[in-house]
Design a protein around this motif. Structure first.
Motif, PDB file in Angstrom:
ATOM      1  N   ALA A 102       6.477  26.873  -5.310  1.00 34.44           N
ATOM      2  CA  ALA A 102       6.497  28.033  -4.413  1.00 34.44           C
ATOM      3  C   ALA A 102       6.807  27.541  -2.997  1.00 34.44           C
ATOM      4  CB  ALA A 102       5.150  28.742  -4.439  1.00 34.44           C
ATOM      5  N   PRO A 103       7.442  28.375  -2.201  1.00 29.00           N
ATOM      6  CA  PRO A 103       7.788  27.941  -0.839  1.00 29.00           C
ATOM      7  C   PRO A 103       6.567  27.527  -0.010  1.00 29.00           C
ATOM      8  CG  PRO A 103       8.929  29.979  -1.379  1.00 29.00           C
ATOM      9  CD  PRO A 103       7.976  29.703  -2.508  1.00 29.00           C
ATOM     10  N   TRP A 104       5.459  28.217  -0.141  1.00 30.02           N
ATOM     11  CA  TRP A 104       4.261  27.882   0.643  1.00 30.02           C
ATOM     12  C   TRP A 104       3.617  26.579   0.165  1.00 30.02           C
ATOM     13  CZ3 TRP A 104      -0.069  27.246  -2.197  1.00 30.02           C
ATOM     14  CH2 TRP A 104      -0.110  27.830  -3.468  1.00 30.02           C
ATOM     15  N   ALA A 105       3.878  26.169  -1.090  1.00 34.29           N
ATOM     16  CA  ALA A 105       3.260  24.962  -1.643  1.00 34.29           C
ATOM     17  C   ALA A 105       3.874  23.679  -1.084  1.00 34.29           C
ATOM     18  CB  ALA A 105       3.353  24.983  -3.164  1.00 34.29           C
ATOM     19  N   ALA A 106       4.995  23.784  -0.399  1.00 34.37           N
ATOM     20  CA  ALA A 106       5.631  22.599   0.195  1.00 34.37           C
ATOM     21  C   ALA A 106       4.732  21.934   1.232  1.00 34.37           C
ATOM     22  CB  ALA A 106       6.966  22.977   0.813  1.00 34.37           C
ATOM     23  N   VAL A 107       3.722  22.651   1.681  1.00 32.48           N
ATOM     24  CA  VAL A 107       2.780  22.096   2.661  1.00 32.48           C
ATOM     25  C   VAL A 107       2.081  20.850   2.115  1.00 32.48           C
ATOM     26  CG1 VAL A 107       0.665  22.623   3.947  1.00 32.48           C
ATOM     27  CG2 VAL A 107       2.456  24.336   3.720  1.00 32.48           C
ATOM     28  N   VAL A 108       1.899  20.758   0.791  1.00 34.79           N
ATOM     29  CA  VAL A 108       1.210  19.598   0.216  1.00 34.79           C
ATOM     30  C   VAL A 108       2.000  18.311   0.402  1.00 34.79           C
ATOM     31  CG1 VAL A 108      -0.064  20.960  -1.483  1.00 34.79           C
ATOM     32  CG2 VAL A 108       2.115  19.925  -2.114  1.00 34.79           C
ATOM     33  N   LEU A 109       3.280  18.395   0.718  1.00 32.47           N
ATOM     34  CA  LEU A 109       4.063  17.188   0.981  1.00 32.47           C
ATOM     35  C   LEU A 109       3.632  16.489   2.269  1.00 32.47           C
ATOM     36  CD1 LEU A 109       7.631  18.343  -0.088  1.00 32.47           C
ATOM     37  CD2 LEU A 109       6.111  16.763  -1.279  1.00 32.47           C
ATOM     38  N   VAL A 110       2.862  17.192   3.077  1.00 35.93           N
ATOM     39  CA  VAL A 110       2.341  16.590   4.303  1.00 35.93           C
ATOM     40  C   VAL A 110       1.340  15.479   3.971  1.00 35.93           C
ATOM     41  CG1 VAL A 110       0.960  17.064   6.369  1.00 35.93           C
ATOM     42  CG2 VAL A 110       2.750  18.646   5.665  1.00 35.93           C
ATOM     43  N   VAL A 111       0.614  15.621   2.868  1.00 35.67           N
ATOM     44  CA  VAL A 111      -0.401  14.626   2.506  1.00 35.67           C
ATOM     45  C   VAL A 111       0.218  13.246   2.285  1.00 35.67           C
ATOM     46  CG1 VAL A 111      -2.161  14.007   0.810  1.00 35.67           C
ATOM     47  CG2 VAL A 111      -1.981  16.370   1.612  1.00 35.67           C
ATOM     48  N   PRO A 112       1.246  13.091   1.420  1.00 36.71           N
ATOM     49  CA  PRO A 112       1.836  11.754   1.289  1.00 36.71           C
ATOM     50  C   PRO A 112       2.528  11.272   2.561  1.00 36.71           C
ATOM     51  CG  PRO A 112       2.872  13.296  -0.255  1.00 36.71           C
ATOM     52  CD  PRO A 112       1.790  14.028   0.438  1.00 36.71           C
ATOM     53  N   LEU A 113       3.058  12.210   3.339  1.00 34.20           N
ATOM     54  CA  LEU A 113       3.681  11.819   4.602  1.00 34.20           C
ATOM     55  C   LEU A 113       2.649  11.223   5.560  1.00 34.20           C
ATOM     56  CD1 LEU A 113       6.208  11.787   6.417  1.00 34.20           C
ATOM     57  CD2 LEU A 113       5.515  14.047   7.209  1.00 34.20           C
ATOM     58  N   LEU A 114       1.507  11.884   5.699  1.00 30.65           N
ATOM     59  CA  LEU A 114       0.440  11.352   6.556  1.00 30.65           C
ATOM     60  C   LEU A 114      -0.088  10.023   6.028  1.00 30.65           C
ATOM     61  CD1 LEU A 114      -1.641  14.506   7.550  1.00 30.65           C
ATOM     62  CD2 LEU A 114      -0.222  13.070   9.007  1.00 30.65           C
ATOM     63  N   ALA A 115      -0.193   9.890   4.710  1.00 27.85           N
ATOM     64  CA  ALA A 115      -0.648   8.629   4.127  1.00 27.85           C
ATOM     65  C   ALA A 115       0.332   7.499   4.442  1.00 27.85           C
ATOM     66  CB  ALA A 115      -0.825   8.783   2.621  1.00 27.85           C
ATOM     67  N   ALA A 116       1.624   7.771   4.375  1.00 29.94           N
ATOM     68  CA  ALA A 116       2.631   6.751   4.698  1.00 29.94           C
ATOM     69  C   ALA A 116       2.562   6.366   6.177  1.00 29.94           C
ATOM     70  CB  ALA A 116       4.021   7.259   4.349  1.00 29.94           C
ATOM     71  N   VAL A 117       2.407   7.347   7.044  1.00 30.08           N
ATOM     72  CA  VAL A 117       2.285   7.064   8.480  1.00 30.08           C
ATOM     73  C   VAL A 117       1.047   6.225   8.739  1.00 30.08           C
ATOM     74  CG1 VAL A 117       1.868   8.118  10.742  1.00 30.08           C
ATOM     75  CG2 VAL A 117       3.595   9.078   9.217  1.00 30.08           C
ATOM     76  N   ALA A 165       0.823  -1.212   0.000  1.00 30.97           N
ATOM     77  CA  ALA A 165       0.000   0.000   0.000  1.00 30.97           C
ATOM     78  C   ALA A 165       0.858   1.264   0.000  1.00 30.97           C
ATOM     79  CB  ALA A 165      -0.941  -0.006   1.200  1.00 30.97           C
ATOM     80  N   LEU A 166       2.148   1.133   0.244  1.00 30.86           N
ATOM     81  CA  LEU A 166       3.039   2.288   0.179  1.00 30.86           C
ATOM     82  C   LEU A 166       3.364   2.692  -1.258  1.00 30.86           C
ATOM     83  CD1 LEU A 166       5.505   1.474   3.082  1.00 30.86           C
ATOM     84  CD2 LEU A 166       3.830   3.323   3.005  1.00 30.86           C
ATOM     85  N   VAL A 167       3.147   1.799  -2.212  1.00 24.17           N
ATOM     86  CA  VAL A 167       3.444   2.112  -3.620  1.00 24.17           C
ATOM     87  C   VAL A 167       2.631   3.315  -4.104  1.00 24.17           C
ATOM     88  CG1 VAL A 167       3.350   1.229  -5.993  1.00 24.17           C
ATOM     89  CG2 VAL A 167       4.266  -0.200  -4.147  1.00 24.17           C
ATOM     90  N   PRO A 168       1.294   3.341  -3.922  1.00 20.31           N
ATOM     91  CA  PRO A 168       0.568   4.541  -4.350  1.00 20.31           C
ATOM     92  C   PRO A 168       0.950   5.786  -3.556  1.00 20.31           C
ATOM     93  CG  PRO A 168      -0.957   2.850  -3.557  1.00 20.31           C
ATOM     94  CD  PRO A 168       0.406   2.287  -3.486  1.00 20.31           C
ATOM     95  N   VAL A 169       1.388   5.617  -2.319  1.00 14.06           N
ATOM     96  CA  VAL A 169       1.821   6.758  -1.516  1.00 14.06           C
ATOM     97  C   VAL A 169       3.084   7.377  -2.125  1.00 14.06           C
ATOM     98  CG1 VAL A 169       2.667   7.470   0.750  1.00 14.06           C
ATOM     99  CG2 VAL A 169       0.754   5.876   0.592  1.00 14.06           C
ATOM    100  N   VAL A 170       4.009   6.527  -2.545  1.00  7.85           N
ATOM    101  CA  VAL A 170       5.221   7.022  -3.202  1.00  7.85           C
ATOM    102  C   VAL A 170       4.848   7.711  -4.519  1.00  7.85           C
ATOM    103  CG1 VAL A 170       7.379   6.316  -4.327  1.00  7.85           C
ATOM    104  CG2 VAL A 170       6.748   5.351  -2.108  1.00  7.85           C
ATOM    105  N   PHE A 171       3.925   7.118  -5.267  1.00  8.61           N
ATOM    106  CA  PHE A 171       3.459   7.722  -6.512  1.00  8.61           C
ATOM    107  C   PHE A 171       2.836   9.093  -6.240  1.00  8.61           C
ATOM    108  CE2 PHE A 171       0.247   8.238  -9.891  1.00  8.61           C
ATOM    109  CZ  PHE A 171       1.090   8.243 -10.989  1.00  8.61           C
ATOM    110  N   LEU A 172       2.040   9.200  -5.182  1.00  7.20           N
ATOM    111  CA  LEU A 172       1.439  10.474  -4.799  1.00  7.20           C
ATOM    112  C   LEU A 172       2.521  11.501  -4.467  1.00  7.20           C
ATOM    113  CD1 LEU A 172      -1.032  12.223  -4.035  1.00  7.20           C
ATOM    114  CD2 LEU A 172      -0.875  11.218  -1.741  1.00  7.20           C
TER     115      LEU A 172
END
Length: 121
Positions: free
Chosen positions: A31-46, A13-20
């Motif tokens: 943009a610097p503020w757009a880095a916040v979206v990286l939290v979504v795949p991180l939370l999915a992996a957790v 199930a981590l495969v689609p998370v890596v793809f995301l």
């Protein structure tokens, strides 16, 4: 019964998370503020790595993104199959606790791990 059994999602199930994560990387770099979206795949992996159920001689422990909850065998009144074939523990106090990642198809395995404390259909 085994001393301790863990029932979790497959690590596949981590495969689609890596793809995301790969898909949101260009947006996050825009943009610097757009880095916040990286939290979504991180939370999915957790979520994939943490969420599940542990069964041992003392009871059943559910793990979610929040705190873990433990139900001792003496507090267990039964198991209820809810919407979407999801399993819920019913306690002697009348409360219910969802068993994450487990469905009705997992009931025979859960019954076997319980050492006869849960009846398999």
């Amino acid at each position: 019964m085994a001393d301790h059994a863990r029932m979790r999602l497959s690590r596949v199930a981590l495969v689609p998370v890596v793809f995301l994560a790969v898909c949101v990387l260009p947006f996050a770099a825009a943009a610097p503020w757009a880095a916040v979206v990286l939290v979504v795949p991180l939370l999915a992996a957790v979520w994939v790595l943490r969420v599940g159920v542990d069964v041992d001689d003392e009871g059943i422990t559910t793990h979610t993104l929040g705190p873990s909850r433990r139900v001792a065998w003496t507090e267990l009144a039964g198991i209820r199959v809810g919407r979407g074939a999801r399993l819920r523990l019913v306690t002697t106090a009348g409360s219910e606790l969802q068993l994450p990642v487990l469905r009705a198809r997992d009931l025979p395995r859960l019954a076997a791990l319980s050492g006869g404390r849960i009846d398999a259909p």
